[in-house]
Motif scaffolding. Structure first.
Motif, PDB file in Angstrom:
ATOM      1  N   ARG A   1       0.822  -1.212   0.000  1.00  0.00           N
ATOM      2  CA  ARG A   1       0.000   0.000   0.000  1.00  0.00           C
ATOM      3  C   ARG A   1       0.854   1.260   0.000  1.00  0.00           C
ATOM      4  O   ARG A   1       0.491   2.283  -0.590  1.00  0.00           O
TER       5      ARG A   1
ATOM      6  N   LEU B   1       1.619   2.818  -3.423  1.00  0.00           N
ATOM      7  CA  LEU B   1       0.537   3.037  -4.386  1.00  0.00           C
ATOM      8  C   LEU B   1       0.159   4.501  -4.589  1.00  0.00           C
ATOM      9  O   LEU B   1      -0.538   4.835  -5.555  1.00  0.00           O
TER      10      LEU B   1
ATOM     11  N   ALA C   1      -1.747  -4.130 -10.112  1.00  0.00           N
ATOM     12  CA  ALA C   1      -1.987  -2.747  -9.684  1.00  0.00           C
ATOM     13  C   ALA C   1      -1.650  -1.770 -10.790  1.00  0.00           C
ATOM     14  O   ALA C   1      -2.368  -0.778 -11.008  1.00  0.00           O
TER      15      ALA C   1
ATOM     16  N   SER D   1      -5.420  -0.418 -12.123  1.00  0.00           N
ATOM     17  CA  SER D   1      -5.774   0.799 -11.387  1.00  0.00           C
ATOM     18  C   SER D   1      -6.065   1.905 -12.412  1.00  0.00           C
ATOM     19  O   SER D   1      -5.813   1.735 -13.613  1.00  0.00           O
TER      20      SER D   1
END
Length: 229
Positions: free
Chosen positions: A86, A89, A122, A126
């Motif tokens: 996390r 990100l 991701a 995303s």
């Protein structure tokens, strides 16, 4: 921002993304339950193995625990992995705006990141993923920047010669690796400098020096005629 004759390839970490905050790091430290002064050197010492894809995420964190002389359960390893994941990100809005402008101008773009294969989803799925035409993740390719082979793979996959690629990275060694096979490189130090660099590659910017030269030549000719008269 239109650069029609090039593919602009971006690094991710600390170019598009921002560095993990102190608060992010504290969460990892608390979950790990070890001295931060010992944790972070071990975190980076074997990161290349993860980013090259030679070990998976569970093994990566288990190896760190072993080297620190502690034992983390599989559930705790997952918690630590997630907190670290996390922390990488968050993206820099000013760089995201540059990507948006390149996309709006029809410029072809790609992402090339030294990252574990867990980041592949991701990157692709995303909102950031919509900014890129192609994705190259070191942990999927089993290759690593700054080795020339990873840049050669990118050029081949993009279907273009190396001199039609522009590569952006915050690490000079990675940029030099790209330049070693003929790619044009830019060491990222900030969004303003990056925008100036990319705008200098647009056709309008390329035409400006010629236009200025023509104007100077015309002015010189006019001055010469006036002197003769």
């Amino acid at each position: 921002m239109s650069i029609p004759d090039r593919v602009v390839v971006f690094d991710y970490g600390e170019v598009i993304s921002v560095s993990p905050t102190d608060a992010d790091k504290r969460i990892v430290e608390e979950l790990a339950g070890v001295d931060p002064e010992a944790l972070w050197p071990r975190y980076w010492a074997t990161r290349d193995d993860l980013d090259r894809g030679t070990i998976g995420t569970a093994q990566y964190w288990a190896d760190i625990a072993r080297d620190l002389g502690v034992s983390w359960s599989p559930a705790r390893i997952h918690e630590i992995w997630l907190a670290d994941f996390r922390s990488w990100l968050s993206v820099a809005p000013v760089v995201f705006e540059i990507l948006t402008d390149l996309k709006a101008g029809g410029t072809r773009t790609a992402l090339l990141s030294n990252a574990g294969p867990d980041f592949g989803g991701a990157f692709r799925f995303s909102p950031l993923g919509s900014m890129f035409d192609d994705f190259f993740v070191s942990g999927e390719l089993l290759l690593l920047k700054p080795e020339p082979s990873i840049y050669e793979h990118v050029a081949e996959a993009l279907g273009i010669p190396a001199d039609q690629i522009v590569f952006i990275d915050n690490r000079e060694v990675n940029v030099r690796g790209a330049e070693s096979i003929g790619i044009a490189g830019h060491v990222f130090v900030g969004a303003d400098e990056l925008r100036d660099f990319l705008e200098g590659l647009t056709p309008s910017a390329s035409a400006s020096p010629s236009a200025s030269a023509s104007a100077s030549a015309s002015a010189s000719a006019s001055a010469s005629m006036g002197a003769s008269a």
